[in-house]
Design a protein around this motif. Structure first.
Motif, short mmCIF file in Angstrom:
data_model
loop_
_atom_site.label_atom_id
_atom_site.label_comp_id
_atom_site.label_asym_id
_atom_site.label_seq_id
_atom_site.Cartn_x
_atom_site.Cartn_y
_atom_site.Cartn_z
N ASP A 23 -4.99 4.32 -3.53
CA ASP A 23 -5.13 3.17 -2.63
C ASP A 23 -5.53 1.90 -3.35
O ASP A 23 -6.07 0.98 -2.74
N LEU A 24 -5.28 1.83 -4.68
CA LEU A 24 -5.72 0.67 -5.45
C LEU A 24 -4.73 0.37 -6.56
O LEU A 24 -4.25 1.28 -7.25
N LYS A 74 0.95 -3.78 1.00
CA LYS A 74 -0.05 -4.14 1.99
C LYS A 74 0.09 -3.28 3.24
O LYS A 74 -0.91 -2.84 3.82
N GLY A 117 -1.54 -0.04 3.01
CA GLY A 117 -3.00 -0.08 2.92
C GLY A 117 -3.53 0.01 1.51
O GLY A 117 -4.69 0.39 1.29
N ARG A 143 -5.09 -1.46 -1.69
CA ARG A 143 -5.89 -2.62 -2.07
C ARG A 143 -5.34 -3.20 -3.37
O ARG A 143 -5.05 -2.46 -4.31
N ALA A 163 -14.09 -3.29 -8.58
CA ALA A 163 -13.42 -2.46 -7.57
C ALA A 163 -13.75 -0.98 -7.75
O ALA A 163 -13.18 -0.13 -7.05
#
Length: 284
Positions: A186-187, A204, A207, A209, A252
């Protein structure tokens, strides 16, 4: 593309890199063959320290200076390796090295990209197990993307092509992975100004990041500040000398290891990801 890296195909640079003509191979002014080999050893040690098994190819003087960038000549899927066809003519001999390495290790081969199709691994990003994103540009053409789709469709995998900008011209190397590095499921680290708009919107929507790579470091490194190798989710290896990019990933939640690479990655237009062909990643 960020699951724990268990097995990887790599090639030690040697005589071919030492004898490389920088003008012919489009290497930059900081290129130094002996120094690049020394820097490569430091990088390989970081990969080994992550617990990854390295399947080694050796440079025995075949003249393929770029073959140390093992990410590009083949692509690994859950259904076997795909032998690619290079868009850079000087690299045309590299896929055969990968095919031989896989055959020797009983790694199945799903298929091959045939002329006039071209695909380089740096243009391929697995969004998930059933979605392969491919950048259409100087190194990868529509015929190659169509062939990838035909190979993977029977296994329920969708192949989606997105146009890349020309950026610094046909002789330079802008792969899709020049503008995105997955860091976890997710990154991702991205340079949004060169990212295909529709792909940006898809990320985006999923979801994911997005960490924006600092523009000054991206340009100073010719994009290599963004070329980051995850050895497991949120644990990455990057080229040293780009503290703002490193800090953004650490903010992050990432752990970041670095190595000196001015003569290797910066000069030769290929970063930590380019220097590896993941053969096996497996969720913990």
């Amino acid at each position: 593309m960020s699951a724990p890296l268990q097995r990887v195909l790599m090639r030690r640079p040697g005589p071919s890199l030492m004898r490389a003509d920088p003008a012919q191979w489009h290497y930059g002014p900081t290129f130094d063959g002996a120094k690049a080999i020394h820097q490569y050893r430091a990088f390989a040690k970081l990969v080994e320290q992550s617990g990854t098994e390295i399947l080694w190819l050796d440079d025995e003087g075949d003249g393929l200076a770029d073959a140390m960038f093992t990410h590009d000549p083949s692509l690994m899927s859950d259904h076997g390796a795909i032998i690619l066809r290079m868009g850079k003519p000087l690299r045309a001999g590299e896929p055969a090295l990968h095919e031989k390495a896989y055959a020797e290790r009983q790694i199945p081969i799903l298929g091959r990209i045939e002329a006039p199709g071209t695909v380089e691994g740096g243009d391929c990003v697995w969004l998930d197990a059933r979605t392969l994103i491919v950048g259409r540009g100087v190194r990868t053409n529509q015929e190659g993307i169509d062939q990838l789709g035909a190979l993977l469709a029977p296994h329920g995998v969708a192949v989606l092509g997105f146009d890349l900008p020309l950026w610094q011209g046909e002789e330079a190397c802008l792969h899709l992975m020049s503008v995105i590095s997955p860091l976890a499921d997710d990154l991702a680290l991205v340079f949004a100004p060169l990212l295909p708009a529709a792909f940006h919107q898809l990320l985006k929507k999923r979801g994911i990041r997005l960490i924006e790579a600092p523009a000054d470091e991206f340009h100073a490194s010719n994009g290599l500040s963004l070329n980051v190798l995850p050895t497991r989710p949120n644990e990455v290896i990057m080229v040293e000398g780009f503290p703002a990019t490193k800090a953004a990933m650490e903010a992050a939640g990432c752990t970041v290891s670095t190595f000196a690479a001015d003569a290797l990655c910066i000069a030769c237009e290929g970063g930590p990801t380019c220097l590896t062909r993941p053969v096996l990643r497996r969720a913990a």
